[in-house]
Design a protein around this motif. Structure first.
Motif, PDB file in Angstrom:
ATOM      1  N   THR A 142       0.825  -1.202   0.000  1.00 17.87           N
ATOM      2  CA  THR A 142       0.000   0.000   0.000  1.00 17.87           C
ATOM      3  C   THR A 142       0.863   1.256   0.000  1.00 17.87           C
ATOM      4  O   THR A 142       0.598   2.209  -0.732  1.00 17.87           O
ATOM      5  CB  THR A 142      -0.918   0.001   1.236  1.00 17.87           C
ATOM      6  OG1 THR A 142      -1.752  -1.154   1.185  1.00 17.87           O
ATOM      7  CG2 THR A 142      -1.796   1.225   1.254  1.00 17.87           C
ATOM      8  N   SER A 143       1.903   1.276   0.808  1.00 21.12           N
ATOM      9  CA  SER A 143       2.773   2.446   0.890  1.00 21.12           C
ATOM     10  C   SER A 143       3.495   2.693  -0.416  1.00 21.12           C
ATOM     11  O   SER A 143       3.782   3.831  -0.778  1.00 21.12           O
ATOM     12  CB  SER A 143       3.807   2.248   2.005  1.00 21.12           C
ATOM     13  OG  SER A 143       3.171   2.034   3.241  1.00 21.12           O
ATOM     14  N   THR A 183      -7.545   3.612   0.981  1.00 22.54           N
ATOM     15  CA  THR A 183      -8.381   2.821   0.083  1.00 22.54           C
ATOM     16  C   THR A 183      -7.721   1.501  -0.283  1.00 22.54           C
ATOM     17  O   THR A 183      -8.332   0.431  -0.204  1.00 22.54           O
ATOM     18  CB  THR A 183      -8.672   3.620  -1.202  1.00 22.54           C
ATOM     19  OG1 THR A 183      -9.391   4.802  -0.867  1.00 22.54           O
ATOM     20  CG2 THR A 183      -9.495   2.800  -2.182  1.00 22.54           C
ATOM     21  N   ILE A 184      -6.450   1.586  -0.701  1.00 24.86           N
ATOM     22  CA  ILE A 184      -5.744   0.382  -1.129  1.00 24.86           C
ATOM     23  C   ILE A 184      -5.552  -0.570   0.045  1.00 24.86           C
ATOM     24  O   ILE A 184      -5.744  -1.783  -0.072  1.00 24.86           O
ATOM     25  CB  ILE A 184      -4.393   0.748  -1.764  1.00 24.86           C
ATOM     26  CG1 ILE A 184      -4.622   1.573  -3.036  1.00 24.86           C
ATOM     27  CG2 ILE A 184      -3.595  -0.501  -2.096  1.00 24.86           C
ATOM     28  CD1 ILE A 184      -3.355   2.155  -3.625  1.00 24.86           C
ATOM     29  N   GLY A 185      -5.165  -0.034   1.211  1.00 17.84           N
ATOM     30  CA  GLY A 185      -4.950  -0.875   2.382  1.00 17.84           C
ATOM     31  C   GLY A 185      -6.206  -1.610   2.805  1.00 17.84           C
ATOM     32  O   GLY A 185      -6.192  -2.818   3.057  1.00 17.84           O
ATOM     33  N   PHE A 197      -6.595  -1.626   8.966  1.00 15.80           N
ATOM     34  CA  PHE A 197      -6.693  -0.946   7.671  1.00 15.80           C
ATOM     35  C   PHE A 197      -8.146  -0.596   7.354  1.00 15.80           C
ATOM     36  O   PHE A 197      -8.413   0.437   6.731  1.00 15.80           O
ATOM     37  CB  PHE A 197      -6.106  -1.833   6.567  1.00 15.80           C
ATOM     38  CG  PHE A 197      -4.622  -2.032   6.679  1.00 15.80           C
ATOM     39  CD1 PHE A 197      -3.740  -1.071   6.227  1.00 15.80           C
ATOM     40  CD2 PHE A 197      -4.107  -3.178   7.264  1.00 15.80           C
ATOM     41  CE1 PHE A 197      -2.368  -1.241   6.342  1.00 15.80           C
ATOM     42  CE2 PHE A 197      -2.738  -3.362   7.378  1.00 15.80           C
ATOM     43  CZ  PHE A 197      -1.867  -2.392   6.917  1.00 15.80           C
ATOM     44  N   LEU A 198      -9.084  -1.450   7.786  1.00 16.24           N
ATOM     45  CA  LEU A 198     -10.500  -1.133   7.589  1.00 16.24           C
ATOM     46  C   LEU A 198     -10.904   0.045   8.465  1.00 16.24           C
ATOM     47  O   LEU A 198     -11.660   0.924   8.037  1.00 16.24           O
ATOM     48  CB  LEU A 198     -11.370  -2.348   7.915  1.00 16.24           C
ATOM     49  CG  LEU A 198     -11.622  -3.356   6.798  1.00 16.24           C
ATOM     50  CD1 LEU A 198     -10.340  -4.034   6.347  1.00 16.24           C
ATOM     51  CD2 LEU A 198     -12.645  -4.393   7.237  1.00 16.24           C
ATOM     52  N   LYS A 199     -10.405   0.060   9.694  1.00 14.89           N
ATOM     53  CA  LYS A 199     -10.731   1.140  10.618  1.00 14.89           C
ATOM     54  C   LYS A 199     -10.213   2.476  10.095  1.00 14.89           C
ATOM     55  O   LYS A 199     -10.881   3.507  10.214  1.00 14.89           O
ATOM     56  CB  LYS A 199     -10.114   0.830  11.983  1.00 14.89           C
ATOM     57  CG  LYS A 199     -10.541   1.771  13.100  1.00 14.89           C
ATOM     58  CD  LYS A 199     -11.979   1.575  13.489  1.00 14.89           C
ATOM     59  CE  LYS A 199     -12.348   2.425  14.705  1.00 14.89           C
ATOM     60  NZ  LYS A 199     -13.781   2.287  15.052  1.00 14.89           N
ATOM     61  N   ALA A 200      -9.019   2.471   9.505  1.00 15.65           N
ATOM     62  CA  ALA A 200      -8.424   3.711   9.002  1.00 15.65           C
ATOM     63  C   ALA A 200      -9.176   4.264   7.805  1.00 15.65           C
ATOM     64  O   ALA A 200      -9.074   5.448   7.498  1.00 15.65           O
ATOM     65  CB  ALA A 200      -6.966   3.465   8.626  1.00 15.65           C
TER      66      ALA A 200
END
Length: 581
Positions: free
Chosen positions: A326-327, A506-508, A557-560
């Motif tokens: 993702t990064s 989004t990607i994460g 990652f969903l939480k973010a």
């Protein structure tokens, strides 16, 4: 009518105890439905229009909205800000908002120069009022007005509005207490172990909820769904092997620490992006440790034993893989980032193939596709499609070779679609699973009363075949509810993608959700013989410490990705009154 009466009739006819236990079995799926629906309505009911963070004013006076924290600028129609001018490249530059509100523009190898106030830059800071030039096309970066900012803030969907997360968590608590009551009747010899385990679970979930309230965060639906699935998982563990409960809870505790650490770290995007090198190195080291110290279980050499604990490194590599990918891929349009990720993905899949862990290799493959195809341009699309086909071919060829040389792999793949031809050997696990699913009916036989707990063999009943385990003891309705809960998280990620503040989020989130759904599909379809039995876990439900820790890490990652007002602790509160900026 007779079927309904049988539901409340015990071995000795209608007794107070049989009626009470029947009521408990009937109450659990109803409560589960309420919990999932309430969480889903809150997660899916947010405002979907993207917010405007700044404007780009062209020389003609036209205003172009900047709707993300990272924006691809170019002539291509898939760009975030489309500039249909001949001198602008298809993918020309990236305009990025920093956490402090400042902006930077980065040249991504376009044929035209990128300039700020007439000075060429590779990556330069842009202040409001500065002129940015792409291939001679000039634009002025302008802030949103105070009135626009006020209106946007007031129109943001507030987490929990109309669907109190506290009430949903209270329903989950009732669900867990009713679950506990069934074990009190059906497993009296293990009461203290089970009571202690569920007491710890209740304490942790309420502590997390109160802790987030104290830091003025009102969104708890993602965690509630995770705890709901964990409640089912602990019930399976309590029925199959109560001695494993403490290990599972320790894994949950470590997983929640990873979840909170990642969530707090994701608040600073620049730091999170820099972590990709550490994450990539950690993933490589975990695989090397697996090769050096790993031991073979059920034909796959993917486990490391630490005393009485067994650890599966590939589960933790999932987090490293997504963080590194993702990064890197939030700016996939650069060749260096593209090839770096392609090589890393090939290394991970290759290691899993060598370790003969084909189920997890398929999961990593799907994660690769999710990360790679979410942010790509012309040449990356071609390269990534070719690499994806190549990785899939490697997995299939290696699986075919393993079938020829390793009996364990051969049994699993050769029995696919033919389980009833040899129900006492190759088809033993799945034929018994199907029979148990049928015997459980809609409402199950009661917790601790199933036959799956006695099944031995290479496909563990509380891990690989957990869908059948839940169907037998809890009922098919509850097993379907597990899938429904994950599907709701998936819909939440899909809806969030359009309005996400950063392609990083989004990607994460999309990659993490792809891994969750691939695991669930392989687990469920493998159990019922729609796919070969690959030995992967069902997220949060299957017994397994490594899987539990990885699931909580992926959940960060969903939480973010949650854009609702004050929903995520992965987003800073910078305005008075607890508003997010």
């Amino acid at each position: 009518m007779d079927i309904f009466l049988d539901f409340f009739r015990g071995a000795e006819g209608f007794t107070a105890l049989s009626i009470y236990q029947g009521a408990l079995r009937l109450s659990l799926p109803i409560l589960a439905l309420l919990i999932v629906i309430r969480s889903a309505r809150s997660l899916l009911g947010f405002r979907r229009e993207p917010e405007v963070w700044a404007w780009l004013r062209l020389a003609t006076g036209e205003l172009l909205p900047v709707t993300h924290w990272e924006n691809l600028l170019g002539r291509k129609k898939s760009a975030d800000i489309v500039l249909d001018f001949a001198t602008v490249s298809k993918n020309h530059a990236v305009l990025t908002r920093q956490d402090d509100g400042a902006w930077t523009v980065t040249d991504i190898g376009a044929r035209g120069r990128v300039e700020v106030n007439g000075t060429q830059v590779i990556s330069g800071r842009v202040e409001y009022g500065d002129t940015v030039s792409l291939g001679g096309l000039e634009m002025v970066l302008e802030p949103v007005s105070k009135e626009e900012a006020r209106l946007q803030a007031s129109s943001r969907t507030k987490a929990g509005k109309g669907h109190s997360p506290g009430l949903t968590l209270l329903l989950l608590t009732v669900f867990q207490l009713l679950e506990l009551m069934q074990f009190f009747f059906n497993r009296p010899e293990d009461r203290m172990q089970i009571l202690t385990a569920f007491g710890i679970l209740l304490g942790v979930e309420w502590a997390m909820f109160i802790g987030q309230k104290l830091i003025k965060r009102s969104g708890f639906e993602v965690e509630t769904i995770a705890f709901f699935l964990m409640s089912i998982g602990l019930g399976v563990c309590a029925s199959a092997d109560p001695g494993e409960l403490m290990k599972q809870l320790i894994a949950m505790g470590i997983g929640i620490v990873i979840f909170l650490f990642l969530g707090l770290f994701l608040r600073d995007l620049e730091k999170a992006k820099k972590l990709r090198y550490v994450a990539a190195a950690a993933g490589i080291l975990l695989f090397l440790a697996n090769f050096a110290l790993g031991r073979e279980i059920n034909g796959s050499r993917s486990w490391i034993s630490l005393g009485s604990f067994s650890f599966q490194p590939s589960e933790m590599v999932k987090i490293c893989f997504i963080l590194a990918g993702t990064s890197t891929m939030n700016r996939i349009v650069t060749r260096r980032n593209l090839w770096g990720f392609v090589i890393y993905a090939a290394f991970c899949v290759g290691c899993l193939v060598v370790l003969k862990d084909f189920g997890v290799a398929a999961i990593f493959f799907m994660g690769f596709l999710a990360i790679a195809l979410l942010r790509s341009s012309s040449y990356p699309n071609i390269i990534l499609i070719l690499v994806g086909v190549g990785l899939l071919a490697v997995i299939l060829v290696a699986a075919a070779w393993a079938m020829k040389h390793f009996p364990h792999v051969a049994r699993r793949f050769s029995s696919y679609g033919h389980i009833w031809e040899d129900p006492f050997d190759k088809g033993y696990q799945q034929t018994r699973s199907l029979m148990c699913i049928a015997s459980g009916g809609l409402f199950g036989l009661g917790l601790g009363n199933g036959w799956m707990q006695y099944m031995a063999g290479e496909g563990a009943s509380d891990t690989d075949l957990v869908f059948a385990y839940v169907s037998e003891e809890w009922g098919l309705l509850m097993a379907v509810m597990m899938i429904f809960a994950l599907a709701m998280l998936g819909l939440f990620v899909v809806r969030s993608a359009k309005v996400a503040r950063s392609s990083f989020y989004t990607i994460g989130a999309s990659a993490a959700m792809s891994i969750f759904m691939t695991q669930a599909i392989l687990n469920v379809f493998g159990t019922v013989d729609f796919l070969p039995l690959t030995g992967v876990t069902f997220p949060f439900v299957s017994n397994g410490g490594s899987s539990m820790m990885a699931c909580w890490g992926l959940l960060a990652f969903l939480k973010a990705c949650d854009t609702r007002q004050n929903a995520s602790f992965a987003v800073r509160l910078t305005e008075k009154g607890g508003r997010q900026s």
